[in-house]
Design an enzyme around this catalytic site. Structure first.
Site, PDB file in Angstrom:
ATOM      1  N   LYS A   1       0.879  -1.255  -0.055  1.00 47.35           N
ATOM      2  CA  LYS A   1       0.056  -0.039   0.103  1.00 47.35           C
ATOM      3  C   LYS A   1       0.664   1.454   0.005  1.00 47.35           C
ATOM      4  O   LYS A   1       0.839   2.155  -0.742  1.00 47.35           O
ATOM      5  CB  LYS A   1      -0.984   0.094   1.321  1.00 47.35           C
ATOM      6  CG  LYS A   1      -1.678  -1.271   1.500  1.00 47.35           C
ATOM      7  CD  LYS A   1      -2.560  -1.099   2.828  1.00 47.35           C
ATOM      8  CE  LYS A   1      -1.921  -1.063   4.011  1.00 47.35           C
ATOM      9  NZ  LYS A   1      -1.286  -2.360   4.131  1.00 47.35           N
TER      10      LYS A   1
ATOM     11  N   ARG B   1      -9.826   0.683   8.560  1.00 47.33           N
ATOM     12  CA  ARG B   1      -9.352  -0.668   9.096  1.00 47.33           C
ATOM     13  C   ARG B   1     -10.607  -1.417   9.708  1.00 47.33           C
ATOM     14  O   ARG B   1     -10.280  -2.458  10.239  1.00 47.33           O
ATOM     15  CB  ARG B   1      -8.018  -0.481   9.997  1.00 47.33           C
ATOM     16  CG  ARG B   1      -6.954  -0.821   9.288  1.00 47.33           C
ATOM     17  CD  ARG B   1      -5.892  -0.555  10.319  1.00 47.33           C
ATOM     18  NE  ARG B   1      -4.461  -1.258  10.277  1.00 47.33           N
ATOM     19  CZ  ARG B   1      -3.474  -0.769   9.518  1.00 47.33           C
ATOM     20  NH1 ARG B   1      -3.539   0.336   9.099  1.00 47.33           N
ATOM     21  NH2 ARG B   1      -2.532  -1.491   9.165  1.00 47.33           N
TER      22      ARG B   1
ATOM     23  N   ARG C   1      11.928  -5.162   5.047  1.00 45.19           N
ATOM     24  CA  ARG C   1      11.491  -4.078   4.666  1.00 45.19           C
ATOM     25  C   ARG C   1      12.391  -3.106   5.502  1.00 45.19           C
ATOM     26  O   ARG C   1      12.781  -3.195   6.700  1.00 45.19           O
ATOM     27  CB  ARG C   1      10.187  -3.403   5.032  1.00 45.19           C
ATOM     28  CG  ARG C   1       9.986  -2.255   4.951  1.00 45.19           C
ATOM     29  CD  ARG C   1       8.593  -1.605   5.060  1.00 45.19           C
ATOM     30  NE  ARG C   1       7.712  -2.345   5.956  1.00 45.19           N
ATOM     31  CZ  ARG C   1       6.715  -2.092   6.304  1.00 45.19           C
ATOM     32  NH1 ARG C   1       5.807  -1.759   5.198  1.00 45.19           N
ATOM     33  NH2 ARG C   1       5.936  -2.737   7.221  1.00 45.19           N
TER      34      ARG C   1
ATOM     35  N   ARG D   1      -0.730  -8.767  13.621  1.00 43.90           N
ATOM     36  CA  ARG D   1      -1.254  -7.495  12.367  1.00 43.90           C
ATOM     37  C   ARG D   1      -2.025  -8.372  11.411  1.00 43.90           C
ATOM     38  O   ARG D   1      -3.117  -7.964  10.967  1.00 43.90           O
ATOM     39  CB  ARG D   1      -0.125  -6.845  11.742  1.00 43.90           C
ATOM     40  CG  ARG D   1       0.539  -5.732  12.422  1.00 43.90           C
ATOM     41  CD  ARG D   1       2.073  -5.565  12.086  1.00 43.90           C
ATOM     42  NE  ARG D   1       2.334  -4.918  10.883  1.00 43.90           N
ATOM     43  CZ  ARG D   1       3.143  -4.830  10.405  1.00 43.90           C
ATOM     44  NH1 ARG D   1       4.546  -5.110  10.890  1.00 43.90           N
ATOM     45  NH2 ARG D   1       3.314  -4.436   9.023  1.00 43.90           N
TER      46      ARG D   1
HETATM   47  P1  AP5 Z   1       4.822  -1.599   1.739  1.00 49.17           P
HETATM   48  O1  AP5 Z   1       4.441  -0.948   0.571  1.00 49.17           O
HETATM   49  O2  AP5 Z   1       5.480  -0.958   2.696  1.00 49.17           O
HETATM   50  O3  AP5 Z   1       3.535  -2.382   2.406  1.00 49.17           O
HETATM   51  P2  AP5 Z   1       2.395  -1.636   3.212  1.00 49.17           P
HETATM   52  O4  AP5 Z   1       0.972  -2.200   2.661  1.00 49.17           O
HETATM   53  O5  AP5 Z   1       2.313  -0.286   3.228  1.00 49.17           O
HETATM   54  O6  AP5 Z   1       2.695  -2.345   4.562  1.00 49.17           O
HETATM   55  P3  AP5 Z   1       2.443  -1.949   5.952  1.00 49.17           P
HETATM   56  O7  AP5 Z   1       3.241  -2.868   7.111  1.00 49.17           O
HETATM   57  O8  AP5 Z   1       2.900  -0.356   6.033  1.00 49.17           O
HETATM   58  O9  AP5 Z   1       1.003  -1.988   6.380  1.00 49.17           O
HETATM   59  P4  AP5 Z   1       0.457  -1.970   7.848  1.00 49.17           P
HETATM   60  O10 AP5 Z   1      -1.206  -1.768   7.173  1.00 49.17           O
HETATM   61  O11 AP5 Z   1       0.749  -3.198   8.533  1.00 49.17           O
HETATM   62  O12 AP5 Z   1       1.092  -0.593   8.564  1.00 49.17           O
HETATM   63  P5  AP5 Z   1       0.837   0.645   8.875  1.00 49.17           P
HETATM   64  O13 AP5 Z   1       1.804   1.391   8.948  1.00 49.17           O
HETATM   65  O14 AP5 Z   1      -0.603   0.895   8.218  1.00 49.17           O
HETATM   66  O15 AP5 Z   1       5.644  -2.925   1.136  1.00 49.17           O
HETATM   67  C1  AP5 Z   1       6.186  -3.862   2.257  1.00 49.17           C
HETATM   68  C2  AP5 Z   1       7.471  -4.594   1.624  1.00 49.17           C
HETATM   69  O16 AP5 Z   1       7.239  -5.220   0.468  1.00 49.17           O
HETATM   70  C3  AP5 Z   1       8.510  -3.245   1.066  1.00 49.17           C
HETATM   71  O17 AP5 Z   1       9.803  -3.752   1.501  1.00 49.17           O
HETATM   72  C4  AP5 Z   1       8.165  -3.231  -0.353  1.00 49.17           C
HETATM   73  O18 AP5 Z   1       9.564  -2.800  -1.051  1.00 49.17           O
HETATM   74  C5  AP5 Z   1       7.812  -4.669  -0.651  1.00 49.17           C
HETATM   75  N1  AP5 Z   1       7.123  -4.595  -1.875  1.00 49.17           N
HETATM   76  C6  AP5 Z   1       6.054  -3.791  -1.947  1.00 49.17           C
HETATM   77  N2  AP5 Z   1       5.394  -4.003  -3.131  1.00 49.17           N
HETATM   78  C7  AP5 Z   1       5.901  -5.137  -3.602  1.00 49.17           C
HETATM   79  C8  AP5 Z   1       5.822  -5.907  -4.915  1.00 49.17           C
HETATM   80  N3  AP5 Z   1       4.660  -5.861  -5.781  1.00 49.17           N
HETATM   81  N4  AP5 Z   1       6.520  -7.093  -5.119  1.00 49.17           N
HETATM   82  C9  AP5 Z   1       7.674  -7.553  -4.107  1.00 49.17           C
HETATM   83  N5  AP5 Z   1       7.843  -6.705  -3.007  1.00 49.17           N
HETATM   84  C10 AP5 Z   1       7.117  -5.483  -2.807  1.00 49.17           C
HETATM   85  O19 AP5 Z   1       0.246   0.554  10.305  1.00 49.17           O
HETATM   86  C11 AP5 Z   1       0.867  -0.102  11.426  1.00 49.17           C
HETATM   87  C12 AP5 Z   1       0.220   0.192  12.729  1.00 49.17           C
HETATM   88  O20 AP5 Z   1      -0.201   1.365  12.966  1.00 49.17           O
HETATM   89  C13 AP5 Z   1      -0.917  -0.999  12.765  1.00 49.17           C
HETATM   90  O21 AP5 Z   1      -0.477  -2.180  13.318  1.00 49.17           O
HETATM   91  C14 AP5 Z   1      -1.760  -0.443  13.884  1.00 49.17           C
HETATM   92  O22 AP5 Z   1      -1.098  -0.575  15.212  1.00 49.17           O
HETATM   93  C15 AP5 Z   1      -1.415   1.237  13.665  1.00 49.17           C
HETATM   94  N6  AP5 Z   1      -2.682   1.741  12.707  1.00 49.17           N
HETATM   95  C16 AP5 Z   1      -2.395   2.136  11.554  1.00 49.17           C
HETATM   96  N7  AP5 Z   1      -3.483   2.686  11.077  1.00 49.17           N
HETATM   97  C17 AP5 Z   1      -4.387   2.363  11.868  1.00 49.17           C
HETATM   98  C18 AP5 Z   1      -6.032   2.408  11.574  1.00 49.17           C
HETATM   99  N8  AP5 Z   1      -6.447   3.001  10.802  1.00 49.17           N
HETATM  100  N9  AP5 Z   1      -6.723   1.904  12.616  1.00 49.17           N
HETATM  101  C19 AP5 Z   1      -6.110   1.344  13.799  1.00 49.17           C
HETATM  102  N10 AP5 Z   1      -4.521   1.337  14.002  1.00 49.17           N
HETATM  103  C20 AP5 Z   1      -3.940   1.749  12.851  1.00 49.17           C
END
Ligand code: AP5
Length: 215
Positions: free
Chosen positions: A13, A87, A126, A171
């Site tokens: 994402k 979410r 990552r 997660r």
């Molecule tokens: P990346 O693009 O970083 O993936 P992502 O989907 O953004 O993953 P996240 O881990 O950031 O999502 P998340 O939802 O768990 O975390 P968030 O920060 O929102 O890609 C991942 C890796 O894969 C990278 O190394 C990239 O290079 C590689 N890659 C990408 N595309 C690829 C492809 N096509 N092929 C191969 N490799 C690829 O949330 C973190 C925490 O915050 C949550 O756990 C929660 O505690 C809190 N939080 C955040 N938002 C909320 C909410 N709305 N409600 C409640 N709690 C929340």
């Protein structure tokens, strides 16, 4: 145009949101990034959510809806990319109300479909540039050999405390328990589109571009 990027942890994402910011002049609203920024700046809220995030659990709806509300009301943008929000069903309802209040529409909800087995390797491999946030992966998108970020030239990189296997499992569970019902919710509203998140980064971008050109 306002869109949601929906998918499990590591689906890509953030990677795709950053590309849309560059290509389409849209604004990325990542609640994960906002919460990490609150932690780094040492706010009370940041301190309160640090343990919850490190464990991989969800932060309360009230906190994240407040963060998004503030952005929608104050940022002037050609369009928002909601990355990691909503979410829960309560967050989805709140987003609908906030957009309606601003006279805005939700134009597409793009689900990034990735096999569960691929996710853990994506998350544990990552790293990001400490300066501009460019996302790297040890195997699929390694940091440049000269040790500087390909996007901004900075030389410091960081890894997230929740990018370990234990937090990842929590997660993923939160995704299936609380977030995946949004797929049906937006399908029923006629806003859901799925893309193949297993394809390489360029191919995923191309598929998202096609979706947005049709929207
Ligand atoms: P990346 O693009 O970083 O993936 P992502 O989907 O953004 O993953 P996240 O881990 O950031 O999502 P998340 O939802 O768990 O975390 P968030 O920060 O929102 O890609 C991942 C890796 O894969 C990278 O190394 C990239 O290079 C590689 N890659 C990408 N595309 C690829 C492809 N096509 N092929 C191969 N490799 C690829 O949330 C973190 C925490 O915050 C949550 O756990 C929660 O505690 C809190 N939080 C955040 N938002 C909320 C909410 N709305 N409600 C409640 N709690 C929340």
């Amino acid at each position: 145009m306002n869109i949601i990027l929906l998918g499990p942890p590591g689906a890509g994402k953030g990677t795709q949101a950053r590309r849309l910011v560059d290509d389409r002049n849209m604004v990325q609203l990542s609640t994960g990034d906002m919460l990490r920024a609150a932690q780094s700046s040492g706010t009370e809220m940041g301190k309160r959510v640090a343990d919850v995030m490190a464990r991989g659990e969800l932060v309360t709806d009230e906190i994240v809806i407040g963060l998004i509300e503030e952005q929608i009301e104050t940022v002037d943008a050609a369009g928002f990319i909601f990355d990691g929000f909503p979410r829960t069903l309560a967050q989805a309802d709140a987003l609908g109300e906030l957009l309606e209040k601003e006279g805005e529409t939700l134009d597409a909800v793009i689900e990034m479909k990735v096999d569960d087995e691929a996710l853990v390797a994506r998350v544990t491999g990552r790293s990001t540039c400490a300066n501009c946030g460019e996302v790297y992966h040890d195997e699929t998108k390694p940091q440049p050999a000269d040790g500087t970020c390909a996007k901004c030239g900075a030389s410091e990189f960081k890894r997230r405390p929740d990018d370990n296997e234990d937090s990842f499992r929590t997660r993923l569970l939160a995704y299936y328990r609380d977030t995946s019902p949004l797929i049906g919710y937006y399908y029923a509203k006629g806003q859901h589109v799925a893309v193949d998140g297993m394809a390489d980064i360029e191919a995923v971008s191309a598929e998202i571009k096609e979706v947005l050109d049709r929207a």
